[in-house]
Design a protein around this motif. Structure first.
Motif, mmCIF file in Angstrom:
data_model
loop_
_atom_site.group_PDB
_atom_site.id
_atom_site.type_symbol
_atom_site.label_atom_id
_atom_site.label_comp_id
_atom_site.label_asym_id
_atom_site.label_seq_id
_atom_site.Cartn_x
_atom_site.Cartn_y
_atom_site.Cartn_z
ATOM 1 N N THR A 22 -17.352 -5.174 -9.330
ATOM 2 C CA THR A 22 -17.514 -6.642 -8.803
ATOM 3 C C THR A 22 -18.364 -7.213 -10.018
ATOM 4 O O THR A 22 -18.140 -8.430 -10.306
ATOM 5 C CB THR A 22 -18.321 -6.593 -7.472
ATOM 6 O OG1 THR A 22 -17.598 -6.052 -6.457
ATOM 7 C CG2 THR A 22 -18.763 -7.936 -7.179
ATOM 8 N N SER A 64 -2.806 -6.483 -11.831
ATOM 9 C CA SER A 64 -3.341 -6.280 -13.022
ATOM 10 C C SER A 64 -2.337 -6.595 -14.017
ATOM 11 O O SER A 64 -3.005 -6.754 -15.271
ATOM 12 C CB SER A 64 -4.017 -4.747 -13.224
ATOM 13 O OG SER A 64 -2.844 -3.846 -12.884
ATOM 14 N N ARG A 99 -16.051 -7.924 -12.884
ATOM 15 C CA ARG A 99 -15.090 -9.106 -12.724
ATOM 16 C C ARG A 99 -16.021 -10.486 -12.966
ATOM 17 O O ARG A 99 -15.658 -11.452 -13.344
ATOM 18 C CB ARG A 99 -14.305 -9.100 -11.259
ATOM 19 C CG ARG A 99 -13.611 -8.144 -11.390
ATOM 20 C CD ARG A 99 -12.590 -8.241 -10.299
ATOM 21 N NE ARG A 99 -11.269 -7.361 -10.521
ATOM 22 C CZ ARG A 99 -10.209 -7.726 -11.185
ATOM 23 N NH1 ARG A 99 -10.023 -8.583 -11.846
ATOM 24 N NH2 ARG A 99 -9.306 -6.657 -11.197
ATOM 25 N N TYR A 113 -16.538 -11.209 -16.251
ATOM 26 C CA TYR A 113 -15.446 -11.816 -17.029
ATOM 27 C C TYR A 113 -15.334 -13.305 -16.508
ATOM 28 O O TYR A 113 -14.934 -14.024 -17.649
ATOM 29 C CB TYR A 113 -14.142 -10.934 -16.432
ATOM 30 C CG TYR A 113 -13.932 -9.429 -17.269
ATOM 31 C CD1 TYR A 113 -14.947 -9.120 -18.280
ATOM 32 C CD2 TYR A 113 -13.191 -8.546 -16.554
ATOM 33 C CE1 TYR A 113 -14.546 -7.845 -18.625
ATOM 34 C CE2 TYR A 113 -13.260 -7.341 -16.841
ATOM 35 C CZ TYR A 113 -13.958 -6.991 -18.185
ATOM 36 O OH TYR A 113 -13.693 -5.772 -18.704
ATOM 37 N N GLY A 148 -5.866 -10.203 -5.908
ATOM 38 C CA GLY A 148 -7.256 -9.812 -5.363
ATOM 39 C C GLY A 148 -7.254 -9.014 -4.305
ATOM 40 O O GLY A 148 -7.807 -8.048 -3.909
ATOM 41 N N GLU A 192 -9.958 -14.716 -12.175
ATOM 42 C CA GLU A 192 -10.945 -13.577 -11.987
ATOM 43 C C GLU A 192 -11.527 -14.022 -10.515
ATOM 44 O O GLU A 192 -11.957 -13.231 -9.763
ATOM 45 C CB GLU A 192 -11.914 -13.101 -12.964
ATOM 46 C CG GLU A 192 -11.428 -12.906 -14.282
ATOM 47 C CD GLU A 192 -10.773 -11.360 -14.003
ATOM 48 O OE1 GLU A 192 -11.322 -10.659 -12.877
ATOM 49 O OE2 GLU A 192 -9.922 -10.841 -14.762
ATOM 50 N N GLU A 216 -2.638 -10.339 -14.628
ATOM 51 C CA GLU A 216 -4.079 -10.618 -15.232
ATOM 52 C C GLU A 216 -3.936 -10.401 -16.748
ATOM 53 O O GLU A 216 -4.618 -11.366 -17.387
ATOM 54 C CB GLU A 216 -4.872 -9.648 -14.505
ATOM 55 C CG GLU A 216 -6.335 -9.585 -14.839
ATOM 56 C CD GLU A 216 -7.457 -8.866 -14.449
ATOM 57 O OE1 GLU A 216 -8.594 -9.189 -14.237
ATOM 58 O OE2 GLU A 216 -6.953 -7.595 -14.373
ATOM 59 N N SER A 252 -19.646 -6.944 -20.124
ATOM 60 C CA SER A 252 -18.495 -7.653 -19.615
ATOM 61 C C SER A 252 -18.384 -9.146 -20.054
ATOM 62 O O SER A 252 -17.388 -9.589 -20.297
ATOM 63 C CB SER A 252 -18.537 -7.636 -17.895
ATOM 64 O OG SER A 252 -18.448 -6.353 -17.662
ATOM 65 N N ILE A 260 -12.125 -12.035 -7.137
ATOM 66 C CA ILE A 260 -13.455 -11.433 -6.618
ATOM 67 C C ILE A 260 -13.548 -11.966 -5.220
ATOM 68 O O ILE A 260 -13.739 -11.305 -4.093
ATOM 69 C CB ILE A 260 -14.577 -12.414 -7.318
ATOM 70 C CG1 ILE A 260 -14.643 -11.521 -8.867
ATOM 71 C CG2 ILE A 260 -15.890 -11.976 -6.716
ATOM 72 C CD1 ILE A 260 -15.468 -12.502 -9.792
#
Length: 475
Positions: free
Chosen positions: A410, A34, A413, A416, A123, A65, A37, A289, A69
């Motif tokens: 989920t 994170s 993300r 995003y 991830g 991202e 990120e 998002s 995922i």
């Protein structure tokens, strides 16, 4: 009361047994992911000056991202084939490799390749952290451990941009990524000594036939995001329109494929159906998002180029959004059920209001107004998200409640990733296709937010329908 006391974490006993250190190590994976990120938010302006290719800025977020995922879906399943320890070591090495590629990238395409690899590793580290808690610690203390993990997310959310800003101000953005190379290697080596015992060193396979991995489902999502992002590079009306249409069609195919195999489903059935609370809740998550990516992706670049705002100042503004999210989440956490409707609606209106405010404040360079909009938007998410998740899970059929709970992050993300790819189209159409300058930044500044007003409206409508269904008991 006795049950509550029995389930309270004995931190001293955990430390004496070594489990506390093991938990701190597991949590390091979430911190690495994170922070990496969010750090890129304040690093991007300096990176663009060094590597050029402002047209590809949205890709830096989208591919990270996307990797997260895919790896998040794969990480837990891999422990059925190889041990938890081996999987975690591999994830840390992949993460470290991605950070190394970013730190040494000679141009933007190589940097983006590094972001994809780092996203895959990060991830997987996050997914394995949750798997590790389930496998290595007593069930009675899971809630407390997951609460600590949530706090770690919050710390990383507001520390990442500041770390990036400090590296840019006092060193170079490359050393920011180089630091994560070392931390990833440390995590890989430490895992060999910390993760011991059969639960960590043997695959977890009870002999049942394992469900197939959703290659086609995730592949269609990856292809869709790449098509949408590609539509914004080298803007040409026919080519860009076709690529955008193909990307949107691919997202539809993604949801169709996801519904075909219940055993590996990422979303509950009918995830976007406006007639159900689940559909309205997930639609709200998706819309907001996607609609709120612009400031994180392009805000620092526009503010520095157009108004000369320092990278550290933009870092503090972005951090304020994360702090508002965390604080408002805590403030409303104990609200009674009959208040859910008003809290979700207020949160949705705050998010939309923040987006609308950015459309005026960013072009004007009004820093107090920008700060207020960031706090408004972050606070709206903090108020609405816990209750939206609760409503979605409560409204889902019992057989789909586990899937419904994981569907919220989920979808967030996914939003995003698609949002970062799509705002690249808007930025390049508005001016960045001609390069980075004060003139092009002025053309981009307002359209980055105005273009998402329809999605913000959709999010508000979905929030109203969600709370209306909830209040009437219609599930």
């Amino acid at each position: 009361m006795a049950d509550s006391l029995a389930q309270r974490v004995d931190w001293r006993a955990l430390w004496a047994s070594g489990d506390l250190f093991r938990f701190c190590f597991i949590s390091l994976g979430i911190l690495l992911h994170s922070t990496n990120e969010t750090m890129v938010v304040t690093i991007l302006p300096a990176l663009v000056r060094d590597l050029a290719s402002v047209q590809l800025v949205g890709w830096a977020f989208a591919v990270y991202e996307l990797g997260a995922i895919i790896a998040g879906a794969a990480g837990g399943r891999l422990t059925s084939y190889i041990s938890l320890r081996a999987t975690l070591v591999a994830a840390a090495l992949v993460y470290s490799t991605g950070a190394l590629i970013c730190a040494t990238a000679p141009d933007m395409p190589i940097f983006l390749a590094g972001r994809l690899v780092a996203g895959l590793g990060g991830g997987a580290l996050v997914a394995l952290a949750f798997v590790s808690v389930e496998r290595l610690f007593p069930r009675a203390i899971w809630p407390q451990l997951f609460g600590v993990i949530s706090a770690i997310w919050g710390v990383a959310a507001f520390s990442g941009p500041l770390i990036g800003a400090l590296f840019v101000e006092h060193s170079t953005w490359r050393w920011g990524f180089a630091t994560f190379v070392g931390l990833g290697l440390v995590a890989a080596v430490t895992a060999l000594f910390v993760l011991r015992g059969p639960q960590a060193t043997r695959p977890k396979n009870d002999g049942r036939t394992l469900p197939p991995f959703p290659y086609l489902t995730l592949g269609s999502l990856a292809a869709s995001v790449i098509l949408i992002a590609t539509a914004g590079v080298g803007i040409a009306p026919l080519r860009s329109s076709l690529l955008l249409a193909a990307g949107m069609a691919g997202i539809a195919v993604f949801f169709m494929l996801d519904a075909r195999v219940p055993a590996v489903r990422l979303f509950p059935s009918r995830p976007l159906d406006p007639r159900t609370p689940v559909g309205n809740g997930i639609t709200m998550v998706a819309a907001f998002s996607l609609a709120t990516c612009s400031f994180a992706v392009y805000g620092p670049i526009v503010l520095q180029t157009l108004h000369g705002v320092s990278v550290l100042s933009t870092g503090y503004i972005i951090v304020s959004e994360s702090i508002a999210w965390s604080v408002l989440s805590i403030v409303v956490a104990g609200a009674p059920p009959h208040r859910e409707r008003s809290i979700v609606l207020i949160g949705a209106l705050m998010i939309a209001g923040g987006l609308a405010g950015f459309a005026w404040a960013v072009p004007a360079g009004n820093i107090p107004a920008i700060l207020f909009c960031a706090i408004l938007q972050g606070g709206g998410f903090g108020m609405a998200w816990p209750f939206v998740t609760r409503i979605i899970v409560a409204a889902a059929p019992p057989s789909e409640q586990t899937v419904a709970s994981s569907a919220v992050p989920t979808m967030q993300r996914t939003g995003y990733a698609v949002g970062a790819a799509s705002c690249g189209i808007i930025a390049n159409v508005s001016g960045f296709s001609h390069g980075l300058s004060g003139e092009t930044a002025a053309g981009v500044a307002s359209w980055l937010f105005i273009a998402y007003f329809p999605l913000a409206a959709l999010g508000c409508i979905a929030a109203w329908r969600l709370t209306k269904d909830r209040s009437s008991g219609n599930r």
